[in-house]
Scaffold this motif. Structure first.
Motif, PDB file in Angstrom:
ATOM      1  N   TRP A  85       4.746  -3.541 -11.832  1.00  0.00           N
ATOM      2  CA  TRP A  85       3.490  -4.114 -12.378  1.00  0.00           C
ATOM      3  C   TRP A  85       2.225  -3.781 -11.486  1.00  0.00           C
ATOM      4  CZ3 TRP A  85       1.038  -7.856  -9.504  1.00  0.00           C
ATOM      5  CH2 TRP A  85       1.717  -8.450  -8.764  1.00  0.00           C
ATOM      6  N   SER A  86       1.128  -3.473 -11.990  1.00  0.00           N
ATOM      7  CA  SER A  86      -0.061  -3.348 -10.973  1.00  0.00           C
ATOM      8  C   SER A  86      -0.039  -2.087 -10.038  1.00  0.00           C
ATOM      9  CB  SER A  86      -0.595  -4.828 -10.523  1.00  0.00           C
ATOM     10  OG  SER A  86      -1.816  -4.543  -9.936  1.00  0.00           O
ATOM     11  N   ASP A  87       0.682  -1.002 -10.241  1.00  0.00           N
ATOM     12  CA  ASP A  87       0.753   0.113  -9.456  1.00  0.00           C
ATOM     13  C   ASP A  87      -0.301   1.028 -10.008  1.00  0.00           C
ATOM     14  OD1 ASP A  87       2.720  -0.590  -7.900  1.00  0.00           O
ATOM     15  OD2 ASP A  87       4.036   0.114  -9.135  1.00  0.00           O
ATOM     16  N   LYS A 121       4.101   9.229  -1.758  1.00  0.00           N
ATOM     17  CA  LYS A 121       4.812   9.858  -0.533  1.00  0.00           C
ATOM     18  C   LYS A 121       6.253   9.141  -0.288  1.00  0.00           C
ATOM     19  CE  LYS A 121       4.631  11.841   3.966  1.00  0.00           C
ATOM     20  NZ  LYS A 121       3.857  11.916   5.135  1.00  0.00           N
ATOM     21  N   SER A 122       5.745   7.849  -0.104  1.00  0.00           N
ATOM     22  CA  SER A 122       7.002   6.875  -0.085  1.00  0.00           C
ATOM     23  C   SER A 122       7.761   6.241  -1.244  1.00  0.00           C
ATOM     24  CB  SER A 122       6.377   5.608   0.885  1.00  0.00           C
ATOM     25  OG  SER A 122       5.371   4.970   0.268  1.00  0.00           O
ATOM     26  N   GLY A 123       6.864   6.371  -2.446  1.00  0.00           N
ATOM     27  CA  GLY A 123       7.539   5.976  -3.586  1.00  0.00           C
ATOM     28  C   GLY A 123       8.798   6.741  -3.877  1.00  0.00           C
ATOM     29  N   THR A 124       8.617   8.177  -3.846  1.00  0.00           N
ATOM     30  CA  THR A 124       9.483   9.237  -4.237  1.00  0.00           C
ATOM     31  C   THR A 124      10.744   9.115  -3.200  1.00  0.00           C
ATOM     32  OG1 THR A 124       8.273  10.788  -2.780  1.00  0.00           O
ATOM     33  CG2 THR A 124       8.025  10.771  -5.337  1.00  0.00           C
ATOM     34  N   LYS A 125      10.568   8.784  -2.003  1.00  0.00           N
ATOM     35  CA  LYS A 125      11.751   8.417  -1.067  1.00  0.00           C
ATOM     36  C   LYS A 125      12.501   7.274  -1.705  1.00  0.00           C
ATOM     37  CE  LYS A 125       9.467  10.442   2.711  1.00  0.00           C
ATOM     38  NZ  LYS A 125       9.186  10.646   4.083  1.00  0.00           N
ATOM     39  N   PHE A 126      11.672   6.144  -2.201  1.00  0.00           N
ATOM     40  CA  PHE A 126      12.693   5.080  -2.521  1.00  0.00           C
ATOM     41  C   PHE A 126      13.020   5.563  -3.876  1.00  0.00           C
ATOM     42  CE2 PHE A 126       9.726   2.277  -0.257  1.00  0.00           C
ATOM     43  CZ  PHE A 126      10.717   1.159   0.014  1.00  0.00           C
ATOM     44  N   ALA A 127      12.552   6.407  -4.643  1.00  0.00           N
ATOM     45  CA  ALA A 127      13.474   6.937  -5.889  1.00  0.00           C
ATOM     46  C   ALA A 127      14.859   7.734  -5.350  1.00  0.00           C
ATOM     47  CB  ALA A 127      12.683   8.054  -6.630  1.00  0.00           C
ATOM     48  N   ARG A 132       0.761  -1.169   0.142  1.00  0.00           N
ATOM     49  CA  ARG A 132       0.045   0.111   0.060  1.00  0.00           C
ATOM     50  C   ARG A 132       0.899   1.377   0.168  1.00  0.00           C
ATOM     51  NH1 ARG A 132      -4.323  -1.928   4.543  1.00  0.00           N
ATOM     52  NH2 ARG A 132      -4.972  -3.686   3.285  1.00  0.00           N
ATOM     53  N   LEU A 133       1.813   1.184  -0.733  1.00  0.00           N
ATOM     54  CA  LEU A 133       2.844   2.329  -0.856  1.00  0.00           C
ATOM     55  C   LEU A 133       2.165   3.514  -1.622  1.00  0.00           C
ATOM     56  CD1 LEU A 133       6.463   0.574  -1.297  1.00  0.00           C
ATOM     57  CD2 LEU A 133       5.340   1.415   0.724  1.00  0.00           C
ATOM     58  N   SER A 148       5.966  -3.475  -7.095  1.00  0.00           N
ATOM     59  CA  SER A 148       4.893  -3.638  -7.522  1.00  0.00           C
ATOM     60  C   SER A 148       3.583  -3.896  -6.810  1.00  0.00           C
ATOM     61  CB  SER A 148       4.736  -5.182  -8.144  1.00  0.00           C
ATOM     62  OG  SER A 148       5.802  -5.340  -9.152  1.00  0.00           O
ATOM     63  N   ASN A 149       2.403  -3.743  -7.318  1.00  0.00           N
ATOM     64  CA  ASN A 149       0.957  -3.749  -6.645  1.00  0.00           C
ATOM     65  C   ASN A 149       0.986  -2.947  -5.494  1.00  0.00           C
ATOM     66  OD1 ASN A 149      -1.370  -4.936  -6.462  1.00  0.00           O
ATOM     67  ND2 ASN A 149      -0.923  -6.581  -4.966  1.00  0.00           N
ATOM     68  N   ASN A 150       1.358  -1.770  -5.645  1.00  0.00           N
ATOM     69  CA  ASN A 150       1.140  -0.775  -4.596  1.00  0.00           C
ATOM     70  C   ASN A 150       0.254   0.247  -5.077  1.00  0.00           C
ATOM     71  OD1 ASN A 150       2.971  -1.182  -2.039  1.00  0.00           O
ATOM     72  ND2 ASN A 150       4.462  -1.531  -3.618  1.00  0.00           N
ATOM     73  N   GLN A 151       0.288   1.527  -4.578  1.00  0.00           N
ATOM     74  CA  GLN A 151      -0.526   2.663  -5.056  1.00  0.00           C
ATOM     75  C   GLN A 151       0.169   4.057  -5.442  1.00  0.00           C
ATOM     76  OE1 GLN A 151      -3.042   2.907  -1.359  1.00  0.00           O
ATOM     77  NE2 GLN A 151      -4.083   0.985  -1.888  1.00  0.00           N
ATOM     78  N   ILE A 152       1.356   3.588  -6.014  1.00  0.00           N
ATOM     79  CA  ILE A 152       2.143   4.626  -6.610  1.00  0.00           C
ATOM     80  C   ILE A 152       1.626   4.902  -7.911  1.00  0.00           C
ATOM     81  CG2 ILE A 152       4.028   4.030  -5.014  1.00  0.00           C
ATOM     82  CD1 ILE A 152       5.297   2.743  -7.649  1.00  0.00           C
ATOM     83  N   GLY A 153       2.149   6.378  -8.104  1.00  0.00           N
ATOM     84  CA  GLY A 153       1.513   6.856  -9.336  1.00  0.00           C
ATOM     85  C   GLY A 153       2.584   7.600 -10.205  1.00  0.00           C
TER      86      GLY A 153
END
Length: 70
Positions: free
Chosen positions: A66-68, A17-23, A13-14, A38-43
């Motif tokens: 996949w499946s974001d 907000k957290s996805g950009t931190k991973f970047a 369920r990322l 994969s399969n999170n709520q990033i955009g």
């Protein structure tokens, strides 16, 4: 030295907000070879940040998104 080679955080369920931190992590991780978000709520914000981070990371060989559906 930065020794993390694999980060697997699929189905957590990322969001952007957290996805950009991973970047940012990808940009500074010289040994990272695989990242699975994969399969999170990033955009688009995360996808664009990850694309930018790849300019600074030459070790990443596999990026799964996949499946974001952010």
């Amino acid at each position: 030295p930065n020794c993390v080679e694999r980060v697997l955080v699929w189905n957590n369920r990322l969001t952007d907000k957290s996805g950009t931190k991973f970047a940012r992590f990808v940009a500074t991780s010289s040994g990272l070879e695989q990242l699975d978000l994969s399969n999170n709520q990033i955009g688009d914000a995360t996808h664009l940040a990850l694309a930018d981070s790849l300019r600074y990371n030459s070790s990443l060989r596999r990026l799964d998104l996949w499946s974001d559906d952010g």
